[in-house]
Design an enzyme around this catalytic site. Structure first.
Site, PDB file in Angstrom:
ATOM      1  N   MET A 110       0.882  -1.240   0.005  1.00 12.02           N
ATOM      2  CA  MET A 110       0.216   0.091   0.132  1.00 12.02           C
ATOM      3  C   MET A 110       0.890   1.374   0.078  1.00 12.02           C
ATOM      4  SD  MET A 110      -2.666  -1.582  -0.527  1.00 12.02           S
ATOM      5  CE  MET A 110      -4.226  -1.283  -0.102  1.00 12.02           C
ATOM      6  N   HIS A 156      -5.191  -6.227  -7.996  1.00 14.59           N
ATOM      7  CA  HIS A 156      -6.290  -5.250  -7.520  1.00 14.59           C
ATOM      8  C   HIS A 156      -7.683  -5.516  -7.375  1.00 14.59           C
ATOM      9  CE1 HIS A 156      -7.627  -1.058  -6.982  1.00 14.59           C
ATOM     10  NE2 HIS A 156      -8.636  -1.493  -7.771  1.00 14.59           N
ATOM     11  N   ASP A 200      -2.861   1.966 -10.505  1.00 16.11           N
ATOM     12  CA  ASP A 200      -3.932   0.847 -11.173  1.00 16.11           C
ATOM     13  C   ASP A 200      -4.292   1.142 -12.732  1.00 16.11           C
ATOM     14  OD1 ASP A 200      -4.029  -0.019  -8.264  1.00 16.11           O
ATOM     15  OD2 ASP A 200      -5.586   1.391  -7.850  1.00 16.11           O
TER      16      ASP A 200
HETATM   17  C1  GAR Z   1      -5.808  -7.497  -1.459  1.00 13.23           C
HETATM   18  O1  GAR Z   1      -7.599  -7.489  -1.624  1.00 13.23           O
HETATM   19  C2  GAR Z   1      -5.647  -6.759  -2.714  1.00 13.23           C
HETATM   20  O2  GAR Z   1      -5.934  -6.969  -3.993  1.00 13.23           O
HETATM   21  C3  GAR Z   1      -5.632  -5.492  -2.180  1.00 13.23           C
HETATM   22  O3  GAR Z   1      -5.492  -5.265  -0.863  1.00 13.23           O
HETATM   23  C4  GAR Z   1      -5.488  -6.660  -0.298  1.00 13.23           C
HETATM   24  C5  GAR Z   1      -4.264  -7.416   0.252  1.00 13.23           C
HETATM   25  O4  GAR Z   1      -4.824  -8.447   0.838  1.00 13.23           O
HETATM   26  N1  GAR Z   1      -4.780  -4.633  -2.930  1.00 13.23           N
HETATM   27  C6  GAR Z   1      -4.784  -3.452  -3.458  1.00 13.23           C
HETATM   28  O5  GAR Z   1      -5.972  -2.707  -2.853  1.00 13.23           O
HETATM   29  C7  GAR Z   1      -4.174  -2.381  -3.942  1.00 13.23           C
HETATM   30  N2  GAR Z   1      -4.340  -1.411  -4.774  1.00 13.23           N
HETATM   31  P1  GAR Z   1      -3.482  -9.706   1.513  1.00 13.23           P
HETATM   32  O6  GAR Z   1      -2.515  -8.715   2.122  1.00 13.23           O
HETATM   33  O7  GAR Z   1      -4.484 -10.764   2.318  1.00 13.23           O
HETATM   34  O8  GAR Z   1      -2.975 -10.179   0.206  1.00 13.23           O
END
Ligand code: GAR
Length: 216
Positions: free
Chosen positions: A92, A111, A147
């Site tokens: 992030m 994403h 994105d």
């Molecule tokens: C996931 O849903 C991923 O797609 C999102 O954060 C989450 C991480 O989960 N990513 C974004 O929003 C990036 N823009 P995780 O740490 O359990 O993999």
């Protein structure tokens, strides 16, 4: 054949990292995780990496004077580990233009929306608020704009009446765990090409049915 060396960048829970760890546990899987970097200490994703016996590094962005220095530290660590593909997995932080250029066509992201719809944050709540009937997730190559980038694969999920953001996020997440290891596999197998910022996957089959929600 030599396996594609991955660096996985995380900031939190690391469930997509876990999906990659699980995929890599198959001796026939053509990629391996060389390094896991988190910009946040103490997160669950780091425990998952340590549990799998992977090298981990915490590179805390707050300890660097600017984004460029932080990104340089990550690049140096990833290159020392022999990284061939960078996988952003719930990482992030925005990345500097130089970092994105350095890893051009060698960095992918997952994403939780059907890009180009719903870039940015709180995407599940925004999809529900917009009254969309479907959402999903996207694996794409990273470009400087957030994105944005050539799409490798997407999965679609229905939005149910009464869904809250958490329910929709969980439904999407289950598909993320399928498509991220699949995209990495295709890249490792040398089946992915990018031309005019569009991806083709050699030998990949499209589904032959659509979906309607609500069902007529
Ligand atoms: C996931 O849903 C991923 O797609 C999102 O954060 C989450 C991480 O989960 N990513 C974004 O929003 C990036 N823009 P995780 O740490 O359990 O993999």
């Amino acid at each position: 054949m030599a396996k594609l060396k991955l660096a996985v960048l995380i900031s939190g829970r690391g469930s997509n990292l876990q999906a990659l760890i699980d995929a890599c546990a198959d001796p026939a899987y053509p990629a391996e995780i060389a390094l896991v970097i988190s910009n946040v200490a103490g997160v669950q994703g780091l425990d998952r990496a340590v549990g799998a016996g992977l090298p981990t590094l915490v590179i805390d962005h707050r300890k660097y004077p600017n984004r460029t220095e932080f990104d340089l530290e990550m690049t140096q660590a990833m290159e020392a580990a022999g990284t061939e593909l960078v996988c952003l997995a719930g990482f992030m932080r925005l990345l500097s233009e130089a970092f994105v250029a350095h890893w051009h066509d060698r960095m992918i992201n997952i994403h939780p929306s059907l890009l180009p719809a719903f870039k940015g944050l709180d995407v599940q709540a925004r999809a529900i608020a917009a009254g969309a009937r479907f959402s999903g997730c996207t694996v794409h190559y990273v470009r400087h704009e957030m994105d944005v980038g050539p799409i490798i694969v997407q999965a679609v999920v229905p939005i149910h009446a009464g869904d809250d953001a958490g329910a929709l996020a969980a439904r999407i997440l289950a598909q993320e765990h399928v498509i991220y290891p699949a995209a990495v596999r295709w890249i490792a197998e040398g089946r992915v090409t990018i031309a005019d910022e569009r991806v083709s996957v050699d030998g990949a089959q499209p589904p032959n049915v659509g979906a309607i929600n609500p069902v007529p």
